[in-house]
Each structure stands twice: as C-alpha cells, then as structure tokens.
Design a protein around this motif. Structure first.
Motif, PDB file in Angstrom:
ATOM      1  N   ALA A 161      39.476 -29.793  26.314  1.00 43.32           N
ATOM      2  CA  ALA A 161      39.022 -30.725  25.370  1.00 43.32           C
ATOM      3  C   ALA A 161      37.534 -31.335  26.106  1.00 43.32           C
ATOM      4  O   ALA A 161      36.720 -31.250  25.133  1.00 43.32           O
ATOM      5  N   ALA A 162      37.745 -31.676  27.186  1.00 44.76           N
ATOM      6  CA  ALA A 162      36.468 -32.271  27.842  1.00 44.76           C
ATOM      7  C   ALA A 162      35.262 -31.248  27.840  1.00 44.76           C
ATOM      8  O   ALA A 162      34.203 -31.532  27.556  1.00 44.76           O
ATOM      9  N   ASN A 163      35.730 -29.937  27.932  1.00 43.93           N
ATOM     10  CA  ASN A 163      34.752 -29.044  28.159  1.00 43.93           C
ATOM     11  C   ASN A 163      34.014 -28.533  26.613  1.00 43.93           C
ATOM     12  O   ASN A 163      32.730 -28.426  26.729  1.00 43.93           O
ATOM     13  N   ALA A 164      35.039 -28.727  25.743  1.00 42.18           N
ATOM     14  CA  ALA A 164      34.318 -28.579  24.612  1.00 42.18           C
ATOM     15  C   ALA A 164      33.272 -29.600  24.047  1.00 42.18           C
ATOM     16  O   ALA A 164      32.395 -29.396  23.357  1.00 42.18           O
ATOM     17  N   GLU A 165      33.587 -30.795  24.489  1.00 41.89           N
ATOM     18  CA  GLU A 165      32.515 -31.900  24.500  1.00 41.89           C
ATOM     19  C   GLU A 165      31.017 -31.440  25.025  1.00 41.89           C
ATOM     20  O   GLU A 165      29.910 -31.463  24.433  1.00 41.89           O
ATOM     21  N   ASP A 166      31.342 -31.051  26.188  1.00 46.23           N
ATOM     22  CA  ASP A 166      29.895 -30.426  26.880  1.00 46.23           C
ATOM     23  C   ASP A 166      29.345 -29.314  25.916  1.00 46.23           C
ATOM     24  O   ASP A 166      28.114 -29.297  25.887  1.00 46.23           O
ATOM     25  N   LEU A 167      30.247 -28.471  25.636  1.00 48.52           N
ATOM     26  CA  LEU A 167      29.660 -27.270  24.997  1.00 48.52           C
ATOM     27  C   LEU A 167      29.079 -27.729  23.393  1.00 48.52           C
ATOM     28  O   LEU A 167      27.912 -27.274  23.320  1.00 48.52           O
ATOM     29  N   ARG A 168      29.565 -28.653  22.853  1.00 53.60           N
ATOM     30  CA  ARG A 168      28.984 -29.072  21.717  1.00 53.60           C
ATOM     31  C   ARG A 168      27.660 -29.896  22.010  1.00 53.60           C
ATOM     32  O   ARG A 168      26.867 -29.487  21.370  1.00 53.60           O
ATOM     33  N   ARG A 169      27.564 -30.729  22.938  1.00 52.51           N
ATOM     34  CA  ARG A 169      26.361 -31.397  23.398  1.00 52.51           C
ATOM     35  C   ARG A 169      25.331 -30.287  23.672  1.00 52.51           C
ATOM     36  O   ARG A 169      24.303 -30.359  23.435  1.00 52.51           O
ATOM     37  N   GLY A 170      25.923 -29.288  24.409  1.00 56.14           N
ATOM     38  CA  GLY A 170      24.902 -28.246  24.797  1.00 56.14           C
ATOM     39  C   GLY A 170      24.469 -27.486  23.696  1.00 56.14           C
ATOM     40  O   GLY A 170      23.129 -27.047  23.585  1.00 56.14           O
ATOM     41  N   ARG A 171      25.086 -26.872  22.808  1.00 53.85           N
ATOM     42  CA  ARG A 171      24.648 -26.364  21.679  1.00 53.85           C
ATOM     43  C   ARG A 171      23.572 -27.210  20.965  1.00 53.85           C
ATOM     44  O   ARG A 171      22.513 -26.795  20.389  1.00 53.85           O
ATOM     45  N   GLU A 172      23.979 -28.506  20.583  1.00 61.24           N
ATOM     46  CA  GLU A 172      22.899 -29.662  20.031  1.00 61.24           C
ATOM     47  C   GLU A 172      21.728 -29.517  20.427  1.00 61.24           C
ATOM     48  O   GLU A 172      20.504 -29.485  20.192  1.00 61.24           O
ATOM     49  N   ARG A 173      21.738 -29.407  21.927  1.00 58.79           N
ATOM     50  CA  ARG A 173      20.394 -29.579  22.698  1.00 58.79           C
ATOM     51  C   ARG A 173      19.849 -27.905  22.965  1.00 58.79           C
ATOM     52  O   ARG A 173      18.736 -28.054  23.561  1.00 58.79           O
ATOM     53  N   GLY A 174      20.543 -27.198  22.319  1.00 65.66           N
ATOM     54  CA  GLY A 174      19.976 -25.773  22.231  1.00 65.66           C
ATOM     55  C   GLY A 174      19.965 -25.142  23.788  1.00 65.66           C
ATOM     56  O   GLY A 174      19.082 -24.338  24.049  1.00 65.66           O
ATOM     57  N   LEU A 175      20.772 -25.372  24.473  1.00 63.72           N
ATOM     58  CA  LEU A 175      21.219 -24.820  25.688  1.00 63.72           C
ATOM     59  C   LEU A 175      21.424 -23.105  25.394  1.00 63.72           C
ATOM     60  O   LEU A 175      22.056 -22.644  24.373  1.00 63.72           O
ATOM     61  N   ALA A 176      20.771 -22.260  26.283  1.00 66.22           N
ATOM     62  CA  ALA A 176      20.679 -20.946  26.309  1.00 66.22           C
ATOM     63  C   ALA A 176      22.225 -20.517  26.551  1.00 66.22           C
ATOM     64  O   ALA A 176      22.978 -21.019  27.277  1.00 66.22           O
ATOM     65  N   GLU A 177      22.327 -19.416  25.785  1.00 67.46           N
ATOM     66  CA  GLU A 177      23.878 -18.604  25.487  1.00 67.46           C
ATOM     67  C   GLU A 177      24.378 -18.371  26.971  1.00 67.46           C
ATOM     68  O   GLU A 177      25.555 -18.564  27.229  1.00 67.46           O
ATOM     69  N   ASN A 178      23.337 -17.787  27.888  1.00 66.09           N
ATOM     70  CA  ASN A 178      24.090 -17.542  29.338  1.00 66.09           C
ATOM     71  C   ASN A 178      24.409 -18.839  29.915  1.00 66.09           C
ATOM     72  O   ASN A 178      25.563 -18.725  30.571  1.00 66.09           O
ATOM     73  N   LEU A 179      23.893 -20.090  29.845  1.00 58.10           N
ATOM     74  CA  LEU A 179      24.393 -21.127  30.509  1.00 58.10           C
ATOM     75  C   LEU A 179      25.445 -21.844  29.828  1.00 58.10           C
ATOM     76  O   LEU A 179      26.410 -22.197  30.412  1.00 58.10           O
ATOM     77  N   LEU A 180      25.691 -21.567  28.360  1.00 61.83           N
ATOM     78  CA  LEU A 180      26.598 -22.032  27.755  1.00 61.83           C
ATOM     79  C   LEU A 180      28.009 -21.139  28.156  1.00 61.83           C
ATOM     80  O   LEU A 180      28.929 -21.729  28.644  1.00 61.83           O
ATOM     81  N   ASP A 181      27.498 -19.846  28.378  1.00 64.28           N
ATOM     82  CA  ASP A 181      28.986 -19.060  28.921  1.00 64.28           C
ATOM     83  C   ASP A 181      29.326 -19.613  30.239  1.00 64.28           C
ATOM     84  O   ASP A 181      30.493 -19.758  30.358  1.00 64.28           O
ATOM     85  N   ARG A 182      28.375 -19.759  31.312  1.00 61.30           N
ATOM     86  CA  ARG A 182      28.660 -20.123  32.682  1.00 61.30           C
ATOM     87  C   ARG A 182      29.484 -21.579  32.436  1.00 61.30           C
ATOM     88  O   ARG A 182      30.263 -22.035  33.486  1.00 61.30           O
ATOM     89  N   LEU A 183      28.961 -22.448  31.525  1.00 67.47           N
ATOM     90  CA  LEU A 183      29.572 -23.826  31.319  1.00 67.47           C
ATOM     91  C   LEU A 183      31.277 -23.709  30.596  1.00 67.47           C
ATOM     92  O   LEU A 183      32.071 -24.726  31.022  1.00 67.47           O
ATOM     93  N   THR A 184      31.568 -22.521  30.006  1.00 66.97           N
ATOM     94  CA  THR A 184      32.731 -22.641  29.233  1.00 66.97           C
ATOM     95  C   THR A 184      34.064 -22.627  30.299  1.00 66.97           C
ATOM     96  O   THR A 184      34.094 -21.662  31.080  1.00 66.97           O
ATOM     97  N   LEU A 185      34.948 -23.242  29.824  1.00 68.46           N
ATOM     98  CA  LEU A 185      36.429 -23.565  30.453  1.00 68.46           C
ATOM     99  C   LEU A 185      37.147 -22.990  29.712  1.00 68.46           C
ATOM    100  O   LEU A 185      37.619 -24.270  28.781  1.00 68.46           O
ATOM    101  N   ASP A 186      38.100 -21.845  29.244  1.00 69.33           N
ATOM    102  CA  ASP A 186      39.352 -22.010  28.431  1.00 69.33           C
ATOM    103  C   ASP A 186      40.505 -22.202  29.488  1.00 69.33           C
ATOM    104  O   ASP A 186      40.339 -22.438  30.503  1.00 69.33           O
ATOM    105  N   GLU A 187      41.720 -22.357  28.874  1.00 70.49           N
ATOM    106  CA  GLU A 187      42.790 -22.609  29.692  1.00 70.49           C
ATOM    107  C   GLU A 187      43.186 -21.584  30.970  1.00 70.49           C
ATOM    108  O   GLU A 187      43.357 -22.012  32.030  1.00 70.49           O
TER     109      GLU A 187
END
Lengths: 427, 427
Positions: free
Chosen positions: B55-81
């Motif tokens: 859930a906390a990670n989803a917040e980071d991802l949402r903020r990252g997308r808003e800020r236009g973070l590159a797709e490969n960085l979003l991928d490195r940031l992502t944590l699923d269960e």
C-alpha cells in the motif's frame, strides 16, 4: 576548499603523479628478489652519501635556527652520520621482511568450476604528507618500494634540503639498478598548495597518508578527495581497576606515561577505581613526581598528588581531550568500571586504551566495549607499535576503522584483486 | 562544499547518529544467536506487513507517475507482495551466514609473553545513501544487524513511503524482540541536506556507502568527510585475444553484454585482437544484432557490424569512458595484447575486466597488469557478485582500493581491534 590551488602547482603534481603511475606499473611486476636488491642498493647509496646528507641537513638546521625553530623540532630534524646509517639500515630491514604482494588471501573453486582467488597487489601511487623528521622520507620510500607502490612525498619545509638530498640519492641508486627512478618522488615546489594538489589528485593518486600533528591530519581528512588513512593521534588512557595489582599498576602507568612522552602511544590520561585509589595512588604519584609529571587532576587526584609532592593543576574538560605529548597527565578517580569505560568511550581518539586488573570479567568487558585500534590488558600502551608487534617497519598507526587499524606495515600498503579463471563460464 | 546545510537538518542527523551509536554499542555485544533471531523476527514482521508495504509502495508509484518518472525507474520502485516476501527471505539468508564479528584474523605471542590477536569488530554506525530500489533498505539493515552495525539510511525520495513503512516494521520488530530500534534509522526529512549532513557527520558516523549512479557517488566522494566506500561504477571490458576459442568468445561476450544490461558488472566495451577478428567477429556481431545491441565501433568494427546487420554508430572518445547500462557496446579492433591492456588501463573504472584466450602467457600478463577489482580469464564479467562468489548477500561492489575491493559482504562491514593481554609488561 577555501582557496584555489595555483594551477601550475596542480599541473606539476599531476605530472609527477602520471610519471609515478608508470613507475608503479613496473614496480607491481617486480619479483621480491628484484625489489630487495633495489632496496639494498639504495641503502648502500645512502651510506655512501652520508656526508652529503649531513651537509644538506646542516643547511636545514642553519635555516631553522635563523627562523627560530624550537629546540625539540631542531632535534627531530637533525641527522648526523650515525643517524644516516641507521636510516639506511632500516631499508635493509625492510628488504628482509616478507613480500606482501602476491599473497593469496583466500580462494575457492565455485560450483560451476570457476576458480577464484583474492591476491594482494600494490595500491599503485601513494602520497605521504608529513612534518619534520627526515627519516620518514626514506622509510616511506622503502616501504613503498617493497610493497610495489610508487610514492609521492611531501615533507615539511623545515627539512627540504635534507629530503631533497635523500631523494636525489635514492633516485640515482634506482636508476643505477635499471629501475624507474619515478618510483620515489619528492614535491619540492608549491608550498602548502603542493600538498593540497596531491590530496585532490583523484584518480592519479590511490591513497594519501598524513603523518604529523592533529591539525595536519584534520586538514588532509577535510580537504582530501583521495582516500586517506589517518594516523597517529593518541589520547590514550590507562584505567587502574579496583582489583589491580599495585606494583603492576605503578609500572604500567609510569611506563605508559613517561617512557617516551612525544609519541602517539604514550598515555595522556589516568583513571583509577575509587576502591584502589588509597592503595595505588600514593605510589603512582610518588613515581610521577620523581619523573617530573604534572597531574591535571580532579579534586581527589589533586589530593594524592599534593601528598606525594607531585606538581598538579585542576583538570579541565579540555584536558580530557588533549594529547599532551609532554610530561602532563589528566587524572580522575572513577566509581566503577562502567564509569571508566564510559569516560574512555567519550574521550578516546581510537588509538590505544589499557586496563590494569586482576579481574577476568572486568578485562573481558573492557576489551569488548572499548572501541580503539588496540586494547591492552595489564600491559603498557607503548606496545602499540609495528616493531613491537613483530611486523618490522611501520608507516604509522592508523586510528581509523577503514582498511587498516593499528600499526600499518607492508600488507596494509596493498589492496587485493580477485583473479577468476574459467573455461568459458557464463551466467 | 557549495552551500550551507540547514542547521536543523544537521541537528536532526546528528541526533539520529547519537542514538544510533548507543544502539551500535549494544549490537556489538550481541551473540550470533541473538542477532540471527532478531533477523528472523524482522523477516517475519515484513512478511506479516506485506500488504501495508505494498500500500505504501502504491503511494510512491502514484506520486512517481504524477511526476512523470521514467517507466524503468517505476519498475525498479515497484514492490508487489511476492517481491516483499523475497525481501524478507533475503534477511533469513543473511541470518544463515556466518557471523564475521569475533573472528580472529591473526595473532601471536610475542617474545616478552604478550599475547596479541586481531579480532573483527563492527564498524559502529554506517550510513547508506542510495536511490530508487526499496529492497536496499532491508538488505542494508539486515547486513548491518548481522555485522553488529547500526545503520542510518538515506533512500531516494521516490521510494519515501515504502522505505518509511519498511523501517517502521523493522524497528517495531526489533523493539518487540527487546532490541534497541535505533539499530535501524531512516532519514525522512531534510531532502538532499540530510544526505550531506550524514556524510559530514565526522566522528558520529564511521563509514558512508553510496549506492547509485555515478553522479551520486561523485557527490559523496567529493563532499564527504566521513570515510567512504565507492561502489558500483562498471565500465567493464571484454578482450578477445588472438588465440581465443571462437565459441567461448561468442558466449562470454554475449553473456557479459546482454545477460542483464542495467548492472555494474555488465560489459560496456569489446576489444578484439586483429588476428582473431575475421574468425570471431562475424559470429559475435550476428548474436549482438539478434540481441538488439547497438555497436559503437571503430571503422573495422563498423564493417563487421554492417555485414552482420547489427546496428552501429562510430565510436567516440566519450564512448570509451561511458557506462551505458543499456544495449550499447563500444568496440575496437586492437593490434596486440599490449594495446588491449593499455586501452583497458586507460578506461577501466576498476570494476571487472575480462580476457578470452587460450594462451597461458597472455592470461598471466593480463591478470598481472590490469588493475581492477576482478580480472576474469575465460569467464563472463557478470560473475563479479557476492552471491556468485559464495559470500551470500552483498552491500555493493567496491571499485576502490581501500578496505574492500570487489563484492562487499559481511566481513567488509567490520573493522578489527588488536587485543593485547599481558602480565604487567612494560617497555
């Protein structure tokens, strides 16, 4: 960094470092036998040139006296022929030490058949920034050569003529042996800027070792962008525990404080457990008085000092953090082992800390909890020394935690390389 | 340093470091069993809290997308269960590794009867400054705990919510185990100033390890007054010698370049001996083309690339020093082993360099003369890795020469202490 370094000094230092790099690549491939015979040839050349070295030294001494250099600094600067021969002999001793280069530190064969081994290799180009004593010039060159490193020396200006003559002799001897003289380099120009250019020559210099007073070391650590090994600040404590043997406590305290006061492994602070105070302090104070020590004491310590006729002043907070390097000693009575350890933790410079105790648990606790390069149980702080530890010559005592801690001898002047051999393995 | 660090940020970081020091002193005295059970408890807590982390990670991802973070960085940031459980499992693996603390590195009894031994002890307080990947938060805390160090983490702002949740869970689990939660600290405030305050907290922090891109590492090395270990810049070369086996050369080059392009031990540069070019390059180029690699080649390399249908552009001087971390490869044909070694010496970042050869003398010369953390003979550059070397988890690959070189695992997070035991010896 406060001010710009003069561009011509930067260029001079960088050019020296580039030539040193070429020499370092050659040195790295020499066998032990080749390095040892070069060391002995250099030692012979210094013996043969002793009169020239003494003459150059006389110039430094004359200049030093004109400038009003303190008598103890003049003494450290002085080289007579006997001292020159001792400096040359130190090189022969380095030749007799094992070669650290090529030592396999560890290794294994991986499940996929890859053979890996971690091998000691030279650092490359090592910078030394140091103060008065000209024997450091030869020691550093010798330890550098033996460990396969080219050295760039930035000695103190007070010894400039002596250092120049010593380096001239060493370079000529290397050349006569068919070795690259750029293995040993002295920065003679540029004043303080040369030192600053050396410590910021990132990528050209692999390591800088400052050797000297606290302010030199602080400057190098703050300004350097090249990796640094800090050496030699010793605010060493001796703690006399409740259970300490009286005679042992007296001897260890006296030796630690007075055997040689100007060195980093001399004790600067005494802590005594309240329960041992009446038993040990009259004897300790009597001996300190006889040795001419001034006790910077808390109220209890001043009382014992007064009774024994020892010079005393009230201890200040500043004294607790002072490396006196003189016949001064801060001293406090403590209520417990815990208080002693807490005091040491707060004021240690991370060099050497000693406990005198007959209590096994106290010894175990002190050695486990005190965070320093060396922790002594029932032994003088003066033993933290490469020679005493059986390592032969040392380049200094590291008081930092990275890479080397304690006496730095030949292995500490090397790094390692992983060599991995396979038959085409891929992941 | 360019600008002043905000005083309240400095105070926050120093206060954190002081609390970490207290925790570090407690950690240093824990047994392996105590540390391992804390690690397992922390792993269990992360497993239990996986949903909160995601859930906390989803917040980071949402903020990252808003800020236009590159797709490969979003991928490195992502944590699923699943990834969260993998992160927890990594802690259990750390628990299973031997404890480096207490290892006696060497020791002897001196002529005077003093017993000396050099013992591994924790560094104390270790700072980590790193970028996107939140698994580093847990890895660093786990390796820190096991090696008896308190850690102060300064993660990238993109992962701030994830990191905060992970650290909250870890601290709570430590506390529930009766351990000091200040063993694991996250700097959440102060932005870049927090990192700068950390790297200048001299005396409060024992070591700073930057982990991230070249510019982060350069900043830390330049500004830090705390000792630093540089990690992870890899401009790795593969040199195919005249005598190289064709098939082996093809596989080693392909694996080194394409197995995973975004990592520091991926190859960035290919050198091929002129005598082997006609034999090996058509096959290599064909495979590089199939993998989608763009060859930055000299004229000869461009010719081979063109014939095999591989994308190609002329190589520039800048390419020679570029860590692409992508499907790009600089490539040159060389006339000799000497030329290959000279090119590597000039452009290496000191990480991993490989030779493919059937010639024993060439292999010996390459391994002796190339100055890097790892030198491979007939093996992929991708093997320079703590896991591959059998060390378990690693904190990074050190490309510097001081303290640790190559994969940094648990022993590299320790320093040593000399313990000297006597019966009253003095000098």
């Amino acid at each position: 960094m406060s001010t710009q370094i003069a561009p011509d000094v930067v260029e001079h230092v960088h050019e020296t470092a580039r030539r040193a790099r070429v020499a370092a690549r050659e040195l790295a491939l020499l066998t032990r036998a080749q390095k040892d015979s070069a060391l002995v040839a250099v030692a012979d050349a210094i013996d043969d040139g002793a009169a020239d070295v003494v003459a150059a030294n006389a110039e430094d001494l004359r200049r030093g006296r004109e400038r009003g250099l303190a008598e103890n600094l003049l003494d450290r600067l002085t080289l007579d022929e006997e001292r020159v021969h001792a400096v040359a002999d130190a090189l022969r001793q380095v030749a007799s030490l094992p070669d650290p280069v090529g030592e396999v530190v560890r290794g294994s064969t991986l499940a996929n058949g890859l053979q890996i081994r971690q091998v000691r290799v030279p650092m490359g180009v090592v910078g030394m920034i140091y103060e008065a004593r000209p024997n450091v010039t030869v020691d550093a060159a010798g330890l550098g050569l033996k460990s396969g490193n080219a050295v760039i020396l930035r000695g103190g200006s007070a010894a400039s003529s002596t250092n120049a003559e010593l380096v001239r002799i060493m370079r000529a001897a290397l050349e006569a042996q068919g070795r690259n003289p750029d293995a040993v380099n002295l920065l003679t120009e540029g004043g303080h800027d040369a030192g600053r250019a050396l410590m910021t020559a990132r990528g050209l210099v692999d390591l800088v070792i400052p050797r000297g007073g606290a302010s030199l070391i602080r400057t190098v650590v703050t300004e350097s962008t090249v990796p640094v090994i800090e050496t030699g600040t010793g605010n060493c404590h001796v703690y006399v525990d409740a259970s300490a043997d009286t005679e042992m406590a007296v001897e260890v305290v006296l030796n630690s404080k007075t055997h040689r006061t100007s060195v980093c492994n001399a004790a600067e602070s005494l802590l005594v457990h309240r329960e041992a105070a009446d038993r040990v302090l009259p004897r300790i104070m009597e001996r300190l008085a006889a040795a001419g020590v001034t006790v910077h004491g808390d109220r209890a310590m001043e009382g014992y000092a007064e009774s024994a006729g020892a010079a005393h002043v009230p201890v200040t907070d500043e004294d607790d953090d002072t490396e006196f390097l003189s016949l001064d000693l801060s001293a406090r009575v403590v209520d417990s082992l815990e208080e002693a350890i807490a005091h040491v933790q707060e004021h240690t410079s991370g060099h050497t800390e000693a406990i005198v105790t007959a209590d096994r648990a106290a010894a175990r606790r002190f050695t486990a909890e005190v965070d320093a390069a060396a922790v002594m149980v029932n032994a003088s702080t003066r033993f933290t020394d490469g020679g005493e530890f059986g390592f032969g010559a040392e380049i200094g005592i590291s008081t930092q935690k990275l890479h080397a801690r304690g006496p730095m001898a030949l292995p500490e002047l090397t790094t390692t390389k992983w060599v991995v051999e396979g038959d085409g393995q891929v992941r």
